[in-house]
Design an enzyme around this catalytic site. Structure first.
Site, short mmCIF file in Angstrom:
data_model
loop_
_atom_site.label_atom_id
_atom_site.label_comp_id
_atom_site.label_asym_id
_atom_site.label_seq_id
_atom_site.Cartn_x
_atom_site.Cartn_y
_atom_site.Cartn_z
CE LYS A 155 -3.50 7.90 6.72
NZ LYS A 155 -4.67 7.00 6.53
CE1 TYR A 180 -14.92 3.27 -2.87
CE2 TYR A 180 -12.95 3.64 -4.20
CZ TYR A 180 -13.54 3.47 -2.97
OH TYR A 180 -12.78 3.48 -1.83
CE LYS A 225 -6.15 1.80 -0.53
NZ LYS A 225 -6.79 1.72 0.74
CE LYS A 230 -3.68 2.35 2.49
NZ LYS A 230 -4.64 2.29 3.58
CD GLU A 253 5.83 -4.29 3.49
OE1 GLU A 253 5.15 -5.12 4.12
OE2 GLU A 253 6.34 -3.29 4.03
C1 PBG Z 1 -7.31 3.49 5.52
C2 PBG Z 1 -7.68 3.25 4.11
C3 PBG Z 1 -7.50 4.16 3.06
C4 PBG Z 1 -8.10 3.60 1.93
C5 PBG Z 1 -8.57 2.34 2.30
N1 PBG Z 1 -8.28 2.12 3.65
C6 PBG Z 1 -6.96 5.54 3.04
C7 PBG Z 1 -5.68 5.86 3.65
O1 PBG Z 1 -4.79 5.01 3.84
O2 PBG Z 1 -5.53 7.02 3.99
C8 PBG Z 1 -8.18 4.27 0.60
C9 PBG Z 1 -9.24 3.81 -0.33
C10 PBG Z 1 -9.49 4.74 -1.46
O3 PBG Z 1 -8.85 5.79 -1.63
O4 PBG Z 1 -10.39 4.41 -2.25
N2 PBG Z 1 -6.48 2.63 6.16
#
Ligand code: PBG
Length: 325
Positions: free
Chosen positions: A218, A314, A249, A196, A234
């Site tokens: 983050k 989505y 992601k 991620k 990972e």
């Molecule tokens: C939070 C989380 C996020 C998303 C899914 N779980 C956002 C983030 O890490 O700030 C993002 C999903 C999206 O943007 O569609 N842990």
């Protein structure tokens, strides 16, 4: 010309193109993220995600029934927590009567066969909007993992089929797996958000859940967009620790990573076609600059072609409707 090989023969008609298509989407490929709110009859369109809604549980259950009727098999739950329930421990995350826990029960009651996955991370419950516990301005790893274990167990207890840790703390997959085993949740799956990235494309999602970080970013836990090998590391570690599915992601700016991970693991790979990717297509379509339907299907096909066995998106409902035609 006298050619040995005319490649266009395979592209001649819709029939032959359909016969030789290497990548075929089906509603089975989709994971539908759902944003859930407190209250009754609440349906709020997310400004930066046109056509996507945050709904109270009554409307969410209706939506899940419709998704099932379209052939969709899986939903991924996110809740919007009230401000007064947020703190630095994130303890609302494992409240047995919390919105998430009530939602899991209601959805499993209404559509028992729907695969229910839950997001596991502290950000919707954190007064700092971070995925972990904050001490002296830092997001601390090990104390956060303890919280994630409690959160995962409470989701499993409420009936979640899968937990999906999206926090990027070290060691959390192994710790969650061990806790699930110890509590005899031997059928609960783990979909790890393994690679991620610290992406700017999460913006609309943070609007949807009011979960933007209150300070900093983050980058000390989510990955640097510059890195590829780290994603493989990972994913391999998460598989080793007990992940049943690994996720990459975002999806579109990371198609190379999806392929790389797919080539290196022997578990299903999912990709999250995230909120910002959705917003890009919606905005361009609204301006009349691209055809929304075609952009959606081309995007989803590209993610599957890159190696994703599953796509959280989505667009799932619209795409399933088109595929069912
Ligand atoms: C939070 C989380 C996020 C998303 C899914 N779980 C956002 C983030 O890490 O700030 C993002 C999903 C999206 O943007 O569609 N842990």
């Amino acid at each position: 010309m006298y050619l040995q090989r005319r490649n266009r023969i395979l592209r001649q008609t819709p029939a032959i193109r359909a016969m030789v298509a290497e990548t075929v989407l089906t509603p089975n490929d989709f994971i539908v993220p759902l944003f859930i709110d407190e209250g009754k009859g609440v349906e709020t369109e997310i400004a930066s995600m046109p056509g996507y809604f945050r709904r109270s549980l009554d409307g969410t259950v209706k939506e899940v029934k419709e998704l099932w009727s379209l052939g969709i098999k899986c939903v991924l739950l996110f809740v919007k927590s009230k401000d007064e329930l947020k703190d630095n421990t994130g303890k609302e995350a494992w409240n047995p009567d919390g919105l998430m826990q009530r939602s899991i029960k209601a959805i499993k009651d209404a559509v028992p066969d729907m695969v229910v996955m839950t997001d596991v991370a502290l950000d919707p419950y954190s007064s700092y909007g971070h995925d972990g516990i904050v001490e002296n301005g830092e997001i601390v790893n090990d104390a956060t993992v303890e919280a994630l274990i409690k959160m995962s167990l409470s989701h499993a207890e409420a009936g979640a089929d899968w937990v999906a840790p999206s926090d990027m703390m070290d060691g959390r997959i192994g710790a969650i797996r061990q806790a699930l085993e110890e509590h005899r949740f031997t059928k609960t799956g783990i979909m790890a958000y393994s690679a991620k990235y610290a992406s700017c494309f999460y913006g609309p999602f943070r609007d949807a859940l009011d979960s933007a970080p209150g300070f900093g970013d983050k980058k000390t836990y989510q990955m640097d967009p510059a890195n590829r090998l780290e994603a493989v590391k990972e994913a391999l570690m998460d598989v080793e620790e007990g992940a049943d599915i690994v996720m990459v992601k975002p999806a579109l700016p990371y198609l190379d990573i999806i392929r790389e991970v797919k080539n290196n693991v022997h578990v299903p790979v999912s990709a999250y076609n995230i909120s910002g990717e959705y917003a890009l297509i919606k905005a361009a379509a609204k301006m009349g600059w691209i055809n929304e339907e075609k952009a959606m299907m081309e995007t989803l096909t590209s993610i599957k072609r890159a190696g994703a066995d599953l796509i959280a998106t989505y667009f799932a409902k619209d795409a399933a409707k088109l595929l069912n035609k």
